[in-house]
Motif scaffolding. Structure first.
Motif, short mmCIF file in Angstrom:
data_model
loop_
_atom_site.label_atom_id
_atom_site.label_comp_id
_atom_site.label_asym_id
_atom_site.label_seq_id
_atom_site.Cartn_x
_atom_site.Cartn_y
_atom_site.Cartn_z
N ALA B 17 0.85 -1.20 0.00
CA ALA B 17 0.00 0.00 0.00
C ALA B 17 0.88 1.24 0.00
O ALA B 17 2.04 1.19 0.42
CB ALA B 17 -0.90 0.00 1.22
N PRO B 18 0.34 2.39 -0.45
CA PRO B 18 1.08 3.64 -0.35
C PRO B 18 1.01 4.19 1.07
O PRO B 18 0.09 3.87 1.82
CB PRO B 18 0.35 4.56 -1.33
N VAL B 19 1.98 5.03 1.42
CA VAL B 19 1.98 5.62 2.75
C VAL B 19 2.48 7.06 2.69
O VAL B 19 3.30 7.40 1.83
CB VAL B 19 2.86 4.80 3.73
N GLU B 20 1.94 7.90 3.57
CA GLU B 20 2.44 9.26 3.73
C GLU B 20 2.59 9.52 5.22
O GLU B 20 1.65 9.33 5.99
CB GLU B 20 1.48 10.28 3.12
N LEU B 21 3.77 9.94 5.62
CA LEU B 21 4.03 10.34 7.00
C LEU B 21 4.17 11.85 7.00
O LEU B 21 5.02 12.40 6.30
CB LEU B 21 5.31 9.67 7.53
#
Lengths: 112, 115
Positions: B17-21
């Motif tokens: 899955a994509p992730v953004e922090l």
């Protein structure tokens, strides 16, 4: 080239005891720093040094002393340990003209 | 004075899955921005940095971050995460001049990648 080394890896102290956390680097870095890491707090700067013979306080200096007699070594002293000093301690170093800090593996300290 | 806010303390995602922090900073002067990664029981390693030039910076393992001056943000992204990306990620800021030896860290975001 060992990078940044720290000893010991683990330490348990009783309240009131003193000890020194050792930090050494073999990269001829001018800047060295000590941080403490606590859950949910990130890393907080304790003391730092911009060269041999020069040290200054960071964000949370109380209860800690440092000295920098050589470029390689930057020991952190706890004169009278308190439970609030239970933490993981990281030493870091970098070259004056670089912004990349190199971190040691850490010392996990418990004060009972 | 400068400060860093990491908006999420924990981010669980599934593998691939994509992730953004997310990371926002506050400073009255120009800054340099960094992301550090800490794998379990290890010290911190520099993941990527923004000093000047292109506002999009990339790491060798597929992460990227974009410096947005107007929004004072430096969010970290990866289009497809692996189990091995499980770690704690710290955003950090440093003044770009003057007393530039101090690095201020955010509180960290624990990324957990589940199979």
């Amino acid at each position: 080239n060992a990078g940044v080394t720290q000893t010991p890896k683990f330490q348990v102290l009783k309240t009131g005891q003193s000890m020194t956390l050792q930090c050494a680097q073999d990269m001829n870095h001018e800047y060295m720093s000590w941080y403490r890491q606590d859950p949910g707090m990130g890393l907080r700067l304790i003391h730092y040094s911009v060269g041999a013979g020069i040290t200054d306080q960071g964000e949370v200096p109380n209860g800690y002393n440092v000295s920098r007699s050589t470029t390689e070594d930057f020991p952190l002293r706890l004169l009278s340990a308190a439970p609030s000093q239970t933490s993981v301690y990281f030493c870091a170093s970098r070259l004056r003209d670089s912004y990349e800090q190199y971190f040691g593996p850490g010392t996990r300290l418990t004060v009972t | 004075a400068q400060s860093v806010t990491q908006l999420d303390s924990q981010v669980p995602v599934f593998e691939e899955a994509p992730v953004e922090l997310r990371c926002n900073y506050s400073s009255s002067v120009s800054v340099y921005l960094f992301w550090y990664v800490q794998y379990p029981n290890q010290g911190l390693q520099l993941l990527l940095k923004y000093l000047s030039g292109s506002t999009l910076v990339e790491s060798i393992n597929g992460f990227e971050a974009e410096f947005n001056k107007s929004q004072t943000s430096f969010h970290l992204r990866k289009p497809s995460v692996h189990i091995s990306d499980t770690a704690e990620y710290f955003c950090a800021v440093s003044n770009s001049g003057g007393s530039n030896y101090k690095l201020t860290f955010g509180k960290g975001t624990l990324l957990t990648v589940n199979p």
